[in-house]
Design a protein around this motif. Sequence first.
Motif, PDB file in Angstrom:
ATOM      1  N   LYS A  89      42.759  50.605  38.906  1.00  0.00           N
ATOM      2  CA  LYS A  89      43.049  49.850  40.127  1.00  0.00           C
ATOM      3  C   LYS A  89      41.996  50.131  41.199  1.00  0.00           C
ATOM      4  CE  LYS A  89      47.373  49.583  40.672  1.00  0.00           C
ATOM      5  NZ  LYS A  89      48.791  49.920  40.952  1.00  0.00           N
ATOM      6  N   GLY A  90      41.495  49.067  41.795  1.00  0.00           N
ATOM      7  CA  GLY A  90      40.465  49.201  42.814  1.00  0.00           C
ATOM      8  C   GLY A  90      39.051  49.217  42.274  1.00  0.00           C
TER       9      GLY A  90
ATOM     10  N   THR B 226      38.441  44.232  38.023  1.00  0.00           N
ATOM     11  CA  THR B 226      39.032  42.963  38.441  1.00  0.00           C
ATOM     12  C   THR B 226      39.142  42.031  37.248  1.00  0.00           C
ATOM     13  OG1 THR B 226      38.068  43.175  40.657  1.00  0.00           O
ATOM     14  CG2 THR B 226      38.854  40.999  39.993  1.00  0.00           C
TER      15      THR B 226
ATOM     16  N   THR C 197      48.059  39.148  39.173  1.00  0.00           N
ATOM     17  CA  THR C 197      47.354  40.145  38.367  1.00  0.00           C
ATOM     18  C   THR C 197      48.055  41.491  38.491  1.00  0.00           C
ATOM     19  OG1 THR C 197      45.848  40.669  40.189  1.00  0.00           O
ATOM     20  CG2 THR C 197      45.115  39.020  38.605  1.00  0.00           C
ATOM     21  N   TYR C 198      47.845  42.331  37.497  1.00  0.00           N
ATOM     22  CA  TYR C 198      48.457  43.651  37.488  1.00  0.00           C
ATOM     23  C   TYR C 198      47.511  44.596  36.762  1.00  0.00           C
ATOM     24  CZ  TYR C 198      51.952  47.288  36.720  1.00  0.00           C
ATOM     25  OH  TYR C 198      52.636  48.477  36.703  1.00  0.00           O
ATOM     26  N   TYR C 199      47.360  45.818  37.333  1.00  0.00           N
ATOM     27  CA  TYR C 199      46.385  46.763  36.802  1.00  0.00           C
ATOM     28  C   TYR C 199      47.023  48.114  36.488  1.00  0.00           C
ATOM     29  CZ  TYR C 199      42.981  43.487  38.705  1.00  0.00           C
ATOM     30  OH  TYR C 199      42.239  42.360  38.985  1.00  0.00           O
TER      31      TYR C 199
ATOM     32  N   ARG D  72      52.679  44.942  29.781  1.00  0.00           N
ATOM     33  CA  ARG D  72      51.669  45.971  29.650  1.00  0.00           C
ATOM     34  C   ARG D  72      51.731  46.630  28.269  1.00  0.00           C
ATOM     35  NH1 ARG D  72      52.028  49.810  34.204  1.00  0.00           N
ATOM     36  NH2 ARG D  72      50.660  51.089  32.923  1.00  0.00           N
TER      37      ARG D  72
ATOM     38  N   ASP E  90      46.985  52.067  36.774  1.00  0.00           N
ATOM     39  CA  ASP E  90      46.587  52.907  37.898  1.00  0.00           C
ATOM     40  C   ASP E  90      45.166  53.456  37.723  1.00  0.00           C
ATOM     41  OD1 ASP E  90      49.883  54.407  38.470  1.00  0.00           O
ATOM     42  OD2 ASP E  90      49.011  52.510  39.132  1.00  0.00           O
TER      43      ASP E  90
ATOM     44  N   ALA F 275      44.738  45.637  32.241  1.00  0.00           N
ATOM     45  CA  ALA F 275      45.060  44.639  33.261  1.00  0.00           C
ATOM     46  C   ALA F 275      45.638  43.402  32.598  1.00  0.00           C
ATOM     47  CB  ALA F 275      43.813  44.260  34.060  1.00  0.00           C
TER      48      ALA F 275
END
Length: 122
Positions: A65-66, A69, A58-60, A104, A62, A49
């Motif tokens: 994700k969910g 945090t 923010t960017y996660y 990333r 896959d 992340a």
Amino acid sequence: QVQLVESGGGLVQVGGSLRLSCAASGRTFRMYYMGWFRQAPGKEREFVATISWGGASTYYADAVKGRFTISRDNAKNTLYLQMNSLKPEDTAVYYCAAAGGSSRYPKDYDYWGQGTQVTVSS
């Protein structure tokens, strides 16, 4: 220059939670994009992340994700990673890192912590 120290790793059961912290030295913490990466034995370091200077963006990956945090507290010079619903495949050494912009890719990060071990048991 920024020095980074991670903490909060440990052993947790499947479905459990952990919160990692990354304490940064220096007044320039707020000037960096921050990221979390992880590396499992025998595998390459992978992106988890990233978060912008002020925390608004923010960017996660896959894979998290969910469930994970990323957040930061610039007043405390600290980066966080809240990890919920942990899976055995989340087992790795987790690293925080600082970069001049959003990325990333590990090669784009200038400063790294020493890492903290997260082990998820099934």
